[in-house]
Design a protein around this motif. Sequence first.
Motif, mmCIF file in Angstrom:
data_model
loop_
_atom_site.group_PDB
_atom_site.id
_atom_site.type_symbol
_atom_site.label_atom_id
_atom_site.label_comp_id
_atom_site.label_asym_id
_atom_site.label_seq_id
_atom_site.Cartn_x
_atom_site.Cartn_y
_atom_site.Cartn_z
ATOM 1 N N GLN A 62 -0.263 4.547 -0.367
ATOM 2 C CA GLN A 62 -0.888 5.574 0.441
ATOM 3 C C GLN A 62 -2.179 4.998 0.975
ATOM 4 O O GLN A 62 -2.893 4.300 0.283
ATOM 5 C CB GLN A 62 -1.241 6.809 -0.391
ATOM 6 C CG GLN A 62 -0.092 7.485 -1.076
ATOM 7 C CD GLN A 62 -0.595 8.614 -1.947
ATOM 8 O OE1 GLN A 62 -1.313 9.477 -1.489
ATOM 9 N NE2 GLN A 62 -0.232 8.597 -3.211
ATOM 10 N N VAL A 63 -2.519 5.318 2.183
ATOM 11 C CA VAL A 63 -3.761 4.810 2.737
ATOM 12 C C VAL A 63 -4.944 5.593 2.191
ATOM 13 O O VAL A 63 -5.956 5.047 1.818
ATOM 14 C CB VAL A 63 -3.739 4.888 4.272
ATOM 15 C CG1 VAL A 63 -5.092 4.491 4.844
ATOM 16 C CG2 VAL A 63 -2.654 3.990 4.836
ATOM 17 N N ALA A 64 -4.807 6.909 2.116
ATOM 18 C CA ALA A 64 -5.934 7.749 1.728
ATOM 19 C C ALA A 64 -6.151 7.763 0.227
ATOM 20 O O ALA A 64 -7.260 7.959 -0.240
ATOM 21 C CB ALA A 64 -5.728 9.170 2.237
ATOM 22 N N GLY A 65 -5.129 7.542 -0.539
ATOM 23 C CA GLY A 65 -5.270 7.604 -1.986
ATOM 24 C C GLY A 65 -5.157 6.237 -2.610
ATOM 25 O O GLY A 65 -5.021 5.234 -1.930
ATOM 26 N N GLY A 66 -5.265 6.171 -3.886
ATOM 27 C CA GLY A 66 -5.164 4.895 -4.577
ATOM 28 C C GLY A 66 -3.738 4.417 -4.645
ATOM 29 O O GLY A 66 -2.826 5.189 -4.888
ATOM 30 N N SER A 67 -3.532 3.148 -4.449
ATOM 31 C CA SER A 67 -2.183 2.595 -4.467
ATOM 32 C C SER A 67 -1.787 2.223 -5.888
ATOM 33 O O SER A 67 -2.583 1.656 -6.629
ATOM 34 C CB SER A 67 -2.118 1.360 -3.581
ATOM 35 O OG SER A 67 -0.898 0.665 -3.794
ATOM 36 N N PRO A 68 -0.543 2.513 -6.266
ATOM 37 C CA PRO A 68 -0.091 2.117 -7.605
ATOM 38 C C PRO A 68 0.338 0.650 -7.670
ATOM 39 O O PRO A 68 0.719 0.168 -8.721
ATOM 40 C CB PRO A 68 1.109 3.037 -7.840
ATOM 41 C CG PRO A 68 1.667 3.255 -6.471
ATOM 42 C CD PRO A 68 0.469 3.280 -5.550
ATOM 43 N N VAL A 96 0.856 -1.184 0.000
ATOM 44 C CA VAL A 96 0.000 0.000 0.000
ATOM 45 C C VAL A 96 0.888 1.227 0.000
ATOM 46 O O VAL A 96 1.676 1.423 0.925
ATOM 47 C CB VAL A 96 -0.927 0.028 1.228
ATOM 48 C CG1 VAL A 96 -1.748 1.310 1.240
ATOM 49 C CG2 VAL A 96 -1.847 -1.177 1.216
#
Lengths: 118, 115
Positions: free
Chosen positions: A98-104, A96
Motif C-alpha cells: 500500500q502506498v499510504a500505509g506500511g508495507s508488509p 509495496v
Amino acid sequence: DAGVTQSPTHLIKTRGQHVTLRCSPISGHKSVSWYQQVLGQGPQFIFQYYEKEERGRGNFPDRFSARQFPNYSSELNVNALLLGDSALYLCASSLVGQVAGGSPYEQYFGPGTRLTVT
Amino acid sequence: AQSVAQPEDQVNVAEGNPLTVKCTYSVSGNPYLFWYVQYPNRGLQFLLKYITGDNLVKGSYGFEAEFNKSQTSFHLKKPSALVSDSALYFCAVRDPAGGYQKVTFGTGTKLQVIP
C-alpha cells in the motif's frame, strides 16, 4: 535474478565535495530506500522513493537528496560533505503493498557503498 | 514514533547450543517486525518477518522468532547454533500506521558462536 546492485563499492572524498551514489533495484521492485550505517550502529533511514516520488524522509539535513528514475533505479546525492558523512550507504528495494500505509513486504539490501570523507 | 531496542551488544554461545537474540519494540499500533543478518563488509540479508497470525515465525537458515505482544518483544532463536551463524543481527520495525515505508533498525547484536 540479480539482487540489488550499488555503485561504486568504495569512494574517498574530501570535505566540501559532492558525491553521487547509485542503486538498481531487484527487477519488479518499484520501491527504493536509502540508509546510512555508521560503524557500530544500525542503519538509519534517509529516504524512500516509490514511483519516482519521495514517500518518506528521515532526519537528515537538506544536503542529502535523492531521485528515482523511470526504470526505478535511484541516486543519492550528498553535497558539502562532512567528516561525519563517512559511512556505509545501503540501498534497499521492496514490493509495496500500500502506498499510504506500511508495507508488509521485506526489503532486500545491496552490498552498500563505503564512503570515506577526509 | 517507532523504536527498537536490542539490549545485548554481543551474545556468545557454544556451537550446538540454542541461541537467543533479544529485541523489544515500540510502535503506536500493530507492528511489522523483521530480522536481518549482516556479515562483515556485506549488506543486510533478510531472515524472517512477523506481519500477523501465528506468533512463532520460521525463517531462513533454521532461525525462528517469537512475537509477544504483551511484552512487546520479538526474540530471534535457533535450536542449535553453527559457527557460520556468527554475524551481526538487526531487529527492525515498521509501523503500518506510519504513513510511509520507514523501517527503524536496532543497534545490532553481534553473535559469536564458539567452536
